[in-house]
Design a protein around this motif. Structure first.
Motif, PDB file in Angstrom:
ATOM      1  N   HIS A  12      10.813  -6.901   3.766  1.00 15.54           N
ATOM      2  CA  HIS A  12      10.069  -5.659   3.999  1.00 15.54           C
ATOM      3  C   HIS A  12       9.619  -5.010   2.691  1.00 15.54           C
ATOM      4  N   TRP A  13       8.591  -5.574   2.103  1.00 14.80           N
ATOM      5  CA  TRP A  13       8.007  -5.030   0.881  1.00 14.80           C
ATOM      6  C   TRP A  13       6.587  -4.595   1.191  1.00 14.80           C
ATOM      7  N   THR A  14       6.219  -3.395   0.771  1.00 10.39           N
ATOM      8  CA  THR A  14       4.948  -2.815   1.167  1.00 10.39           C
ATOM      9  C   THR A  14       3.875  -2.965   0.083  1.00 10.39           C
ATOM     10  N   THR A  15       2.648  -3.084   0.544  1.00  9.66           N
ATOM     11  CA  THR A  15       1.501  -3.201  -0.349  1.00  9.66           C
ATOM     12  C   THR A  15       1.234  -1.867  -1.038  1.00  9.66           C
ATOM     13  N   PRO A  16       1.044  -1.853  -2.359  1.00  5.70           N
ATOM     14  CA  PRO A  16       0.850  -0.593  -3.072  1.00  5.70           C
ATOM     15  C   PRO A  16      -0.519   0.032  -2.805  1.00  5.70           C
ATOM     16  N   LEU A  17      -0.594   1.335  -3.046  1.00  5.49           N
ATOM     17  CA  LEU A  17      -1.803   2.093  -2.755  1.00  5.49           C
ATOM     18  C   LEU A  17      -2.988   1.681  -3.615  1.00  5.49           C
ATOM     19  N   ASP A  18      -2.747   1.221  -4.844  1.00  2.00           N
ATOM     20  CA  ASP A  18      -3.887   0.846  -5.680  1.00  2.00           C
ATOM     21  C   ASP A  18      -4.625  -0.358  -5.105  1.00  2.00           C
ATOM     22  N   LEU A  20      -4.536  -1.190  -1.802  1.00  2.00           N
ATOM     23  CA  LEU A  20      -5.112  -0.724  -0.540  1.00  2.00           C
ATOM     24  C   LEU A  20      -6.343   0.143  -0.782  1.00  2.00           C
ATOM     25  N   GLY A  21      -6.330   0.907  -1.870  1.00  4.98           N
ATOM     26  CA  GLY A  21      -7.476   1.744  -2.187  1.00  4.98           C
ATOM     27  C   GLY A  21      -8.738   0.926  -2.414  1.00  4.98           C
ATOM     28  N   LEU A  22      -8.601  -0.210  -3.091  1.00  8.56           N
ATOM     29  CA  LEU A  22      -9.748  -1.083  -3.326  1.00  8.56           C
ATOM     30  C   LEU A  22     -10.230  -1.716  -2.019  1.00  8.56           C
ATOM     31  N   ASP A  33      -3.065  -3.966  11.393  1.00  6.93           N
ATOM     32  CA  ASP A  33      -2.050  -4.472  10.465  1.00  6.93           C
ATOM     33  C   ASP A  33      -1.034  -5.213  11.318  1.00  6.93           C
ATOM     34  N   PRO A  34      -1.101  -6.551  11.387  1.00 10.98           N
ATOM     35  CA  PRO A  34      -0.211  -7.302  12.270  1.00 10.98           C
ATOM     36  C   PRO A  34       1.198  -7.492  11.723  1.00 10.98           C
ATOM     37  N   CYS A  35       1.429  -7.109  10.463  1.00 10.39           N
ATOM     38  CA  CYS A  35       2.762  -7.228   9.874  1.00 10.39           C
ATOM     39  C   CYS A  35       3.241  -5.856   9.405  1.00 10.39           C
ATOM     40  N   ASN A  36       3.149  -4.900  10.273  1.00  6.68           N
ATOM     41  CA  ASN A  36       3.517  -3.530   9.945  1.00  6.68           C
ATOM     42  C   ASN A  36       5.031  -3.369   9.819  1.00  6.68           C
ATOM     43  N   ASN A  37       5.455  -2.443   8.943  1.00  2.32           N
ATOM     44  CA  ASN A  37       6.850  -2.003   8.923  1.00  2.32           C
ATOM     45  C   ASN A  37       6.878  -0.496   8.750  1.00  2.32           C
ATOM     46  N   VAL A  42      -0.557   1.057   4.815  1.00  2.00           N
ATOM     47  CA  VAL A  42      -1.870   0.534   5.199  1.00  2.00           C
ATOM     48  C   VAL A  42      -2.657   1.550   6.026  1.00  2.00           C
ATOM     49  N   ASN A  43      -1.961   2.260   6.889  1.00  2.00           N
ATOM     50  CA  ASN A  43      -2.596   3.278   7.741  1.00  2.00           C
ATOM     51  C   ASN A  43      -3.666   2.670   8.637  1.00  2.00           C
ATOM     52  N   ALA A  44      -3.330   1.542   9.230  1.00  2.00           N
ATOM     53  CA  ALA A  44      -4.263   0.867  10.132  1.00  2.00           C
ATOM     54  C   ALA A  44      -4.338   1.608  11.465  1.00  2.00           C
ATOM     55  N   ARG A  45      -5.468   1.467  12.130  1.00  2.00           N
ATOM     56  CA  ARG A  45      -5.643   2.111  13.431  1.00  2.00           C
ATOM     57  C   ARG A  45      -4.720   1.522  14.486  1.00  2.00           C
ATOM     58  N   ASN A  46      -4.403   0.245  14.341  1.00  3.33           N
ATOM     59  CA  ASN A  46      -3.516  -0.445  15.275  1.00  3.33           C
ATOM     60  C   ASN A  46      -2.522  -1.280  14.475  1.00  3.33           C
TER      61      ASN A  46
END
Length: 211
Positions: A12-18, A20-22, A33-37, A42-46
């Motif tokens: 469970h390691w998350t993608t950094p904002l920098d 995701l911002g790009l 985001d099919p691999c959400n934790n 990510v702030n995906a709609r689903n």
């Protein structure tokens, strides 16, 4: 769910904002985001979150997908509520072999296959442009690169320096191998422009003309 850091004790390691911002500069809204934790930025709609096993879900009904899967071998518990790293699984099995009965092994290639299958099906059924981002380790000699990524990906971003992933605390960690973002979509020039402006290297594999 984010990629497993080499020798890390969890998946469970998350993608950094920098990063995701790009991505959001290229694709403002991520549909799935099919691999959400629980710590995802990510702030995906689903989202698909355990105990939903997203490898068996339909991704094609979404317009854009961001995927940062477990990077190495992982093990899904029988109730599908927890995904364990290979290190965690080995330690559990050593302590009590019966504790890992019924666990389901998953490998990175399965996630890459799912991403490619989704994109290829979009080409058949989708009237509108669809995009998929795949964040994985830079292992270009691996078989899934030659059978799946090189033939079907549109562009690949190699990050300058090591991406630092979070784990829900203030601590961040970088894997021992570099990260790459694989792009499947029609807007390769925009992808290239945004990521190269940030100092990264982008290789365009397929250039599609869009009106």
């Amino acid at each position: 769910m984010a990629g497993t850091i080499a020798s890390a004790g969890n998946t469970h390691w998350t993608t950094p904002l920098d990063v995701l911002g790009l991505i959001h500069k290229c694709t403002p809204f991520i549909d799935l985001d099919p691999c959400n934790n629980t710590n995802s930025l990510v702030n995906a709609r689903n989202t698909f979150t355990l105990p939903i096993d997203s490898l068996f879900m339909d991704w094609t009904r979404f317009r854009s997908v961001f995927l940062n899967p477990p990077w190495g071998t992982s093990y899904l518990s029988p109730d599908k509520k927890t995904c364990y790293s290979a290190k965690e699984y080995t330690e559990m099995k050593k302590a009590d072999p019966t504790s890992v009965v019924g666990f389901h092994k998953q490998v990175l290639k399965q996630w890459v296959q799912k991403a490619v299958d989704t994109y290829r099906e979009w080409d058949i059924i989708a009237a509108n442009t669809k995009e998929l981002y795949l964040l994985i380790p830079d292992q270009r000699s691996a078989s899934h690169w030659h059978t799946l990524i090189f033939p079907y990906a549109r562009a690949i971003c190699t990050f300058k320096g090591r991406v630092a992933y979070g784990n829900g605390t203030e601590k961040k960690s970088s894997p021992s191998i570099g990260s790459v973002l694989v792009y499947f979509g029609d807007y390769t020039e925009k992808f290239k422009s945004e990521f190269e402006s940030a100092g990264h290297h982008v290789e365009v594999l397929w250039k599609i003309q869009t009106n």
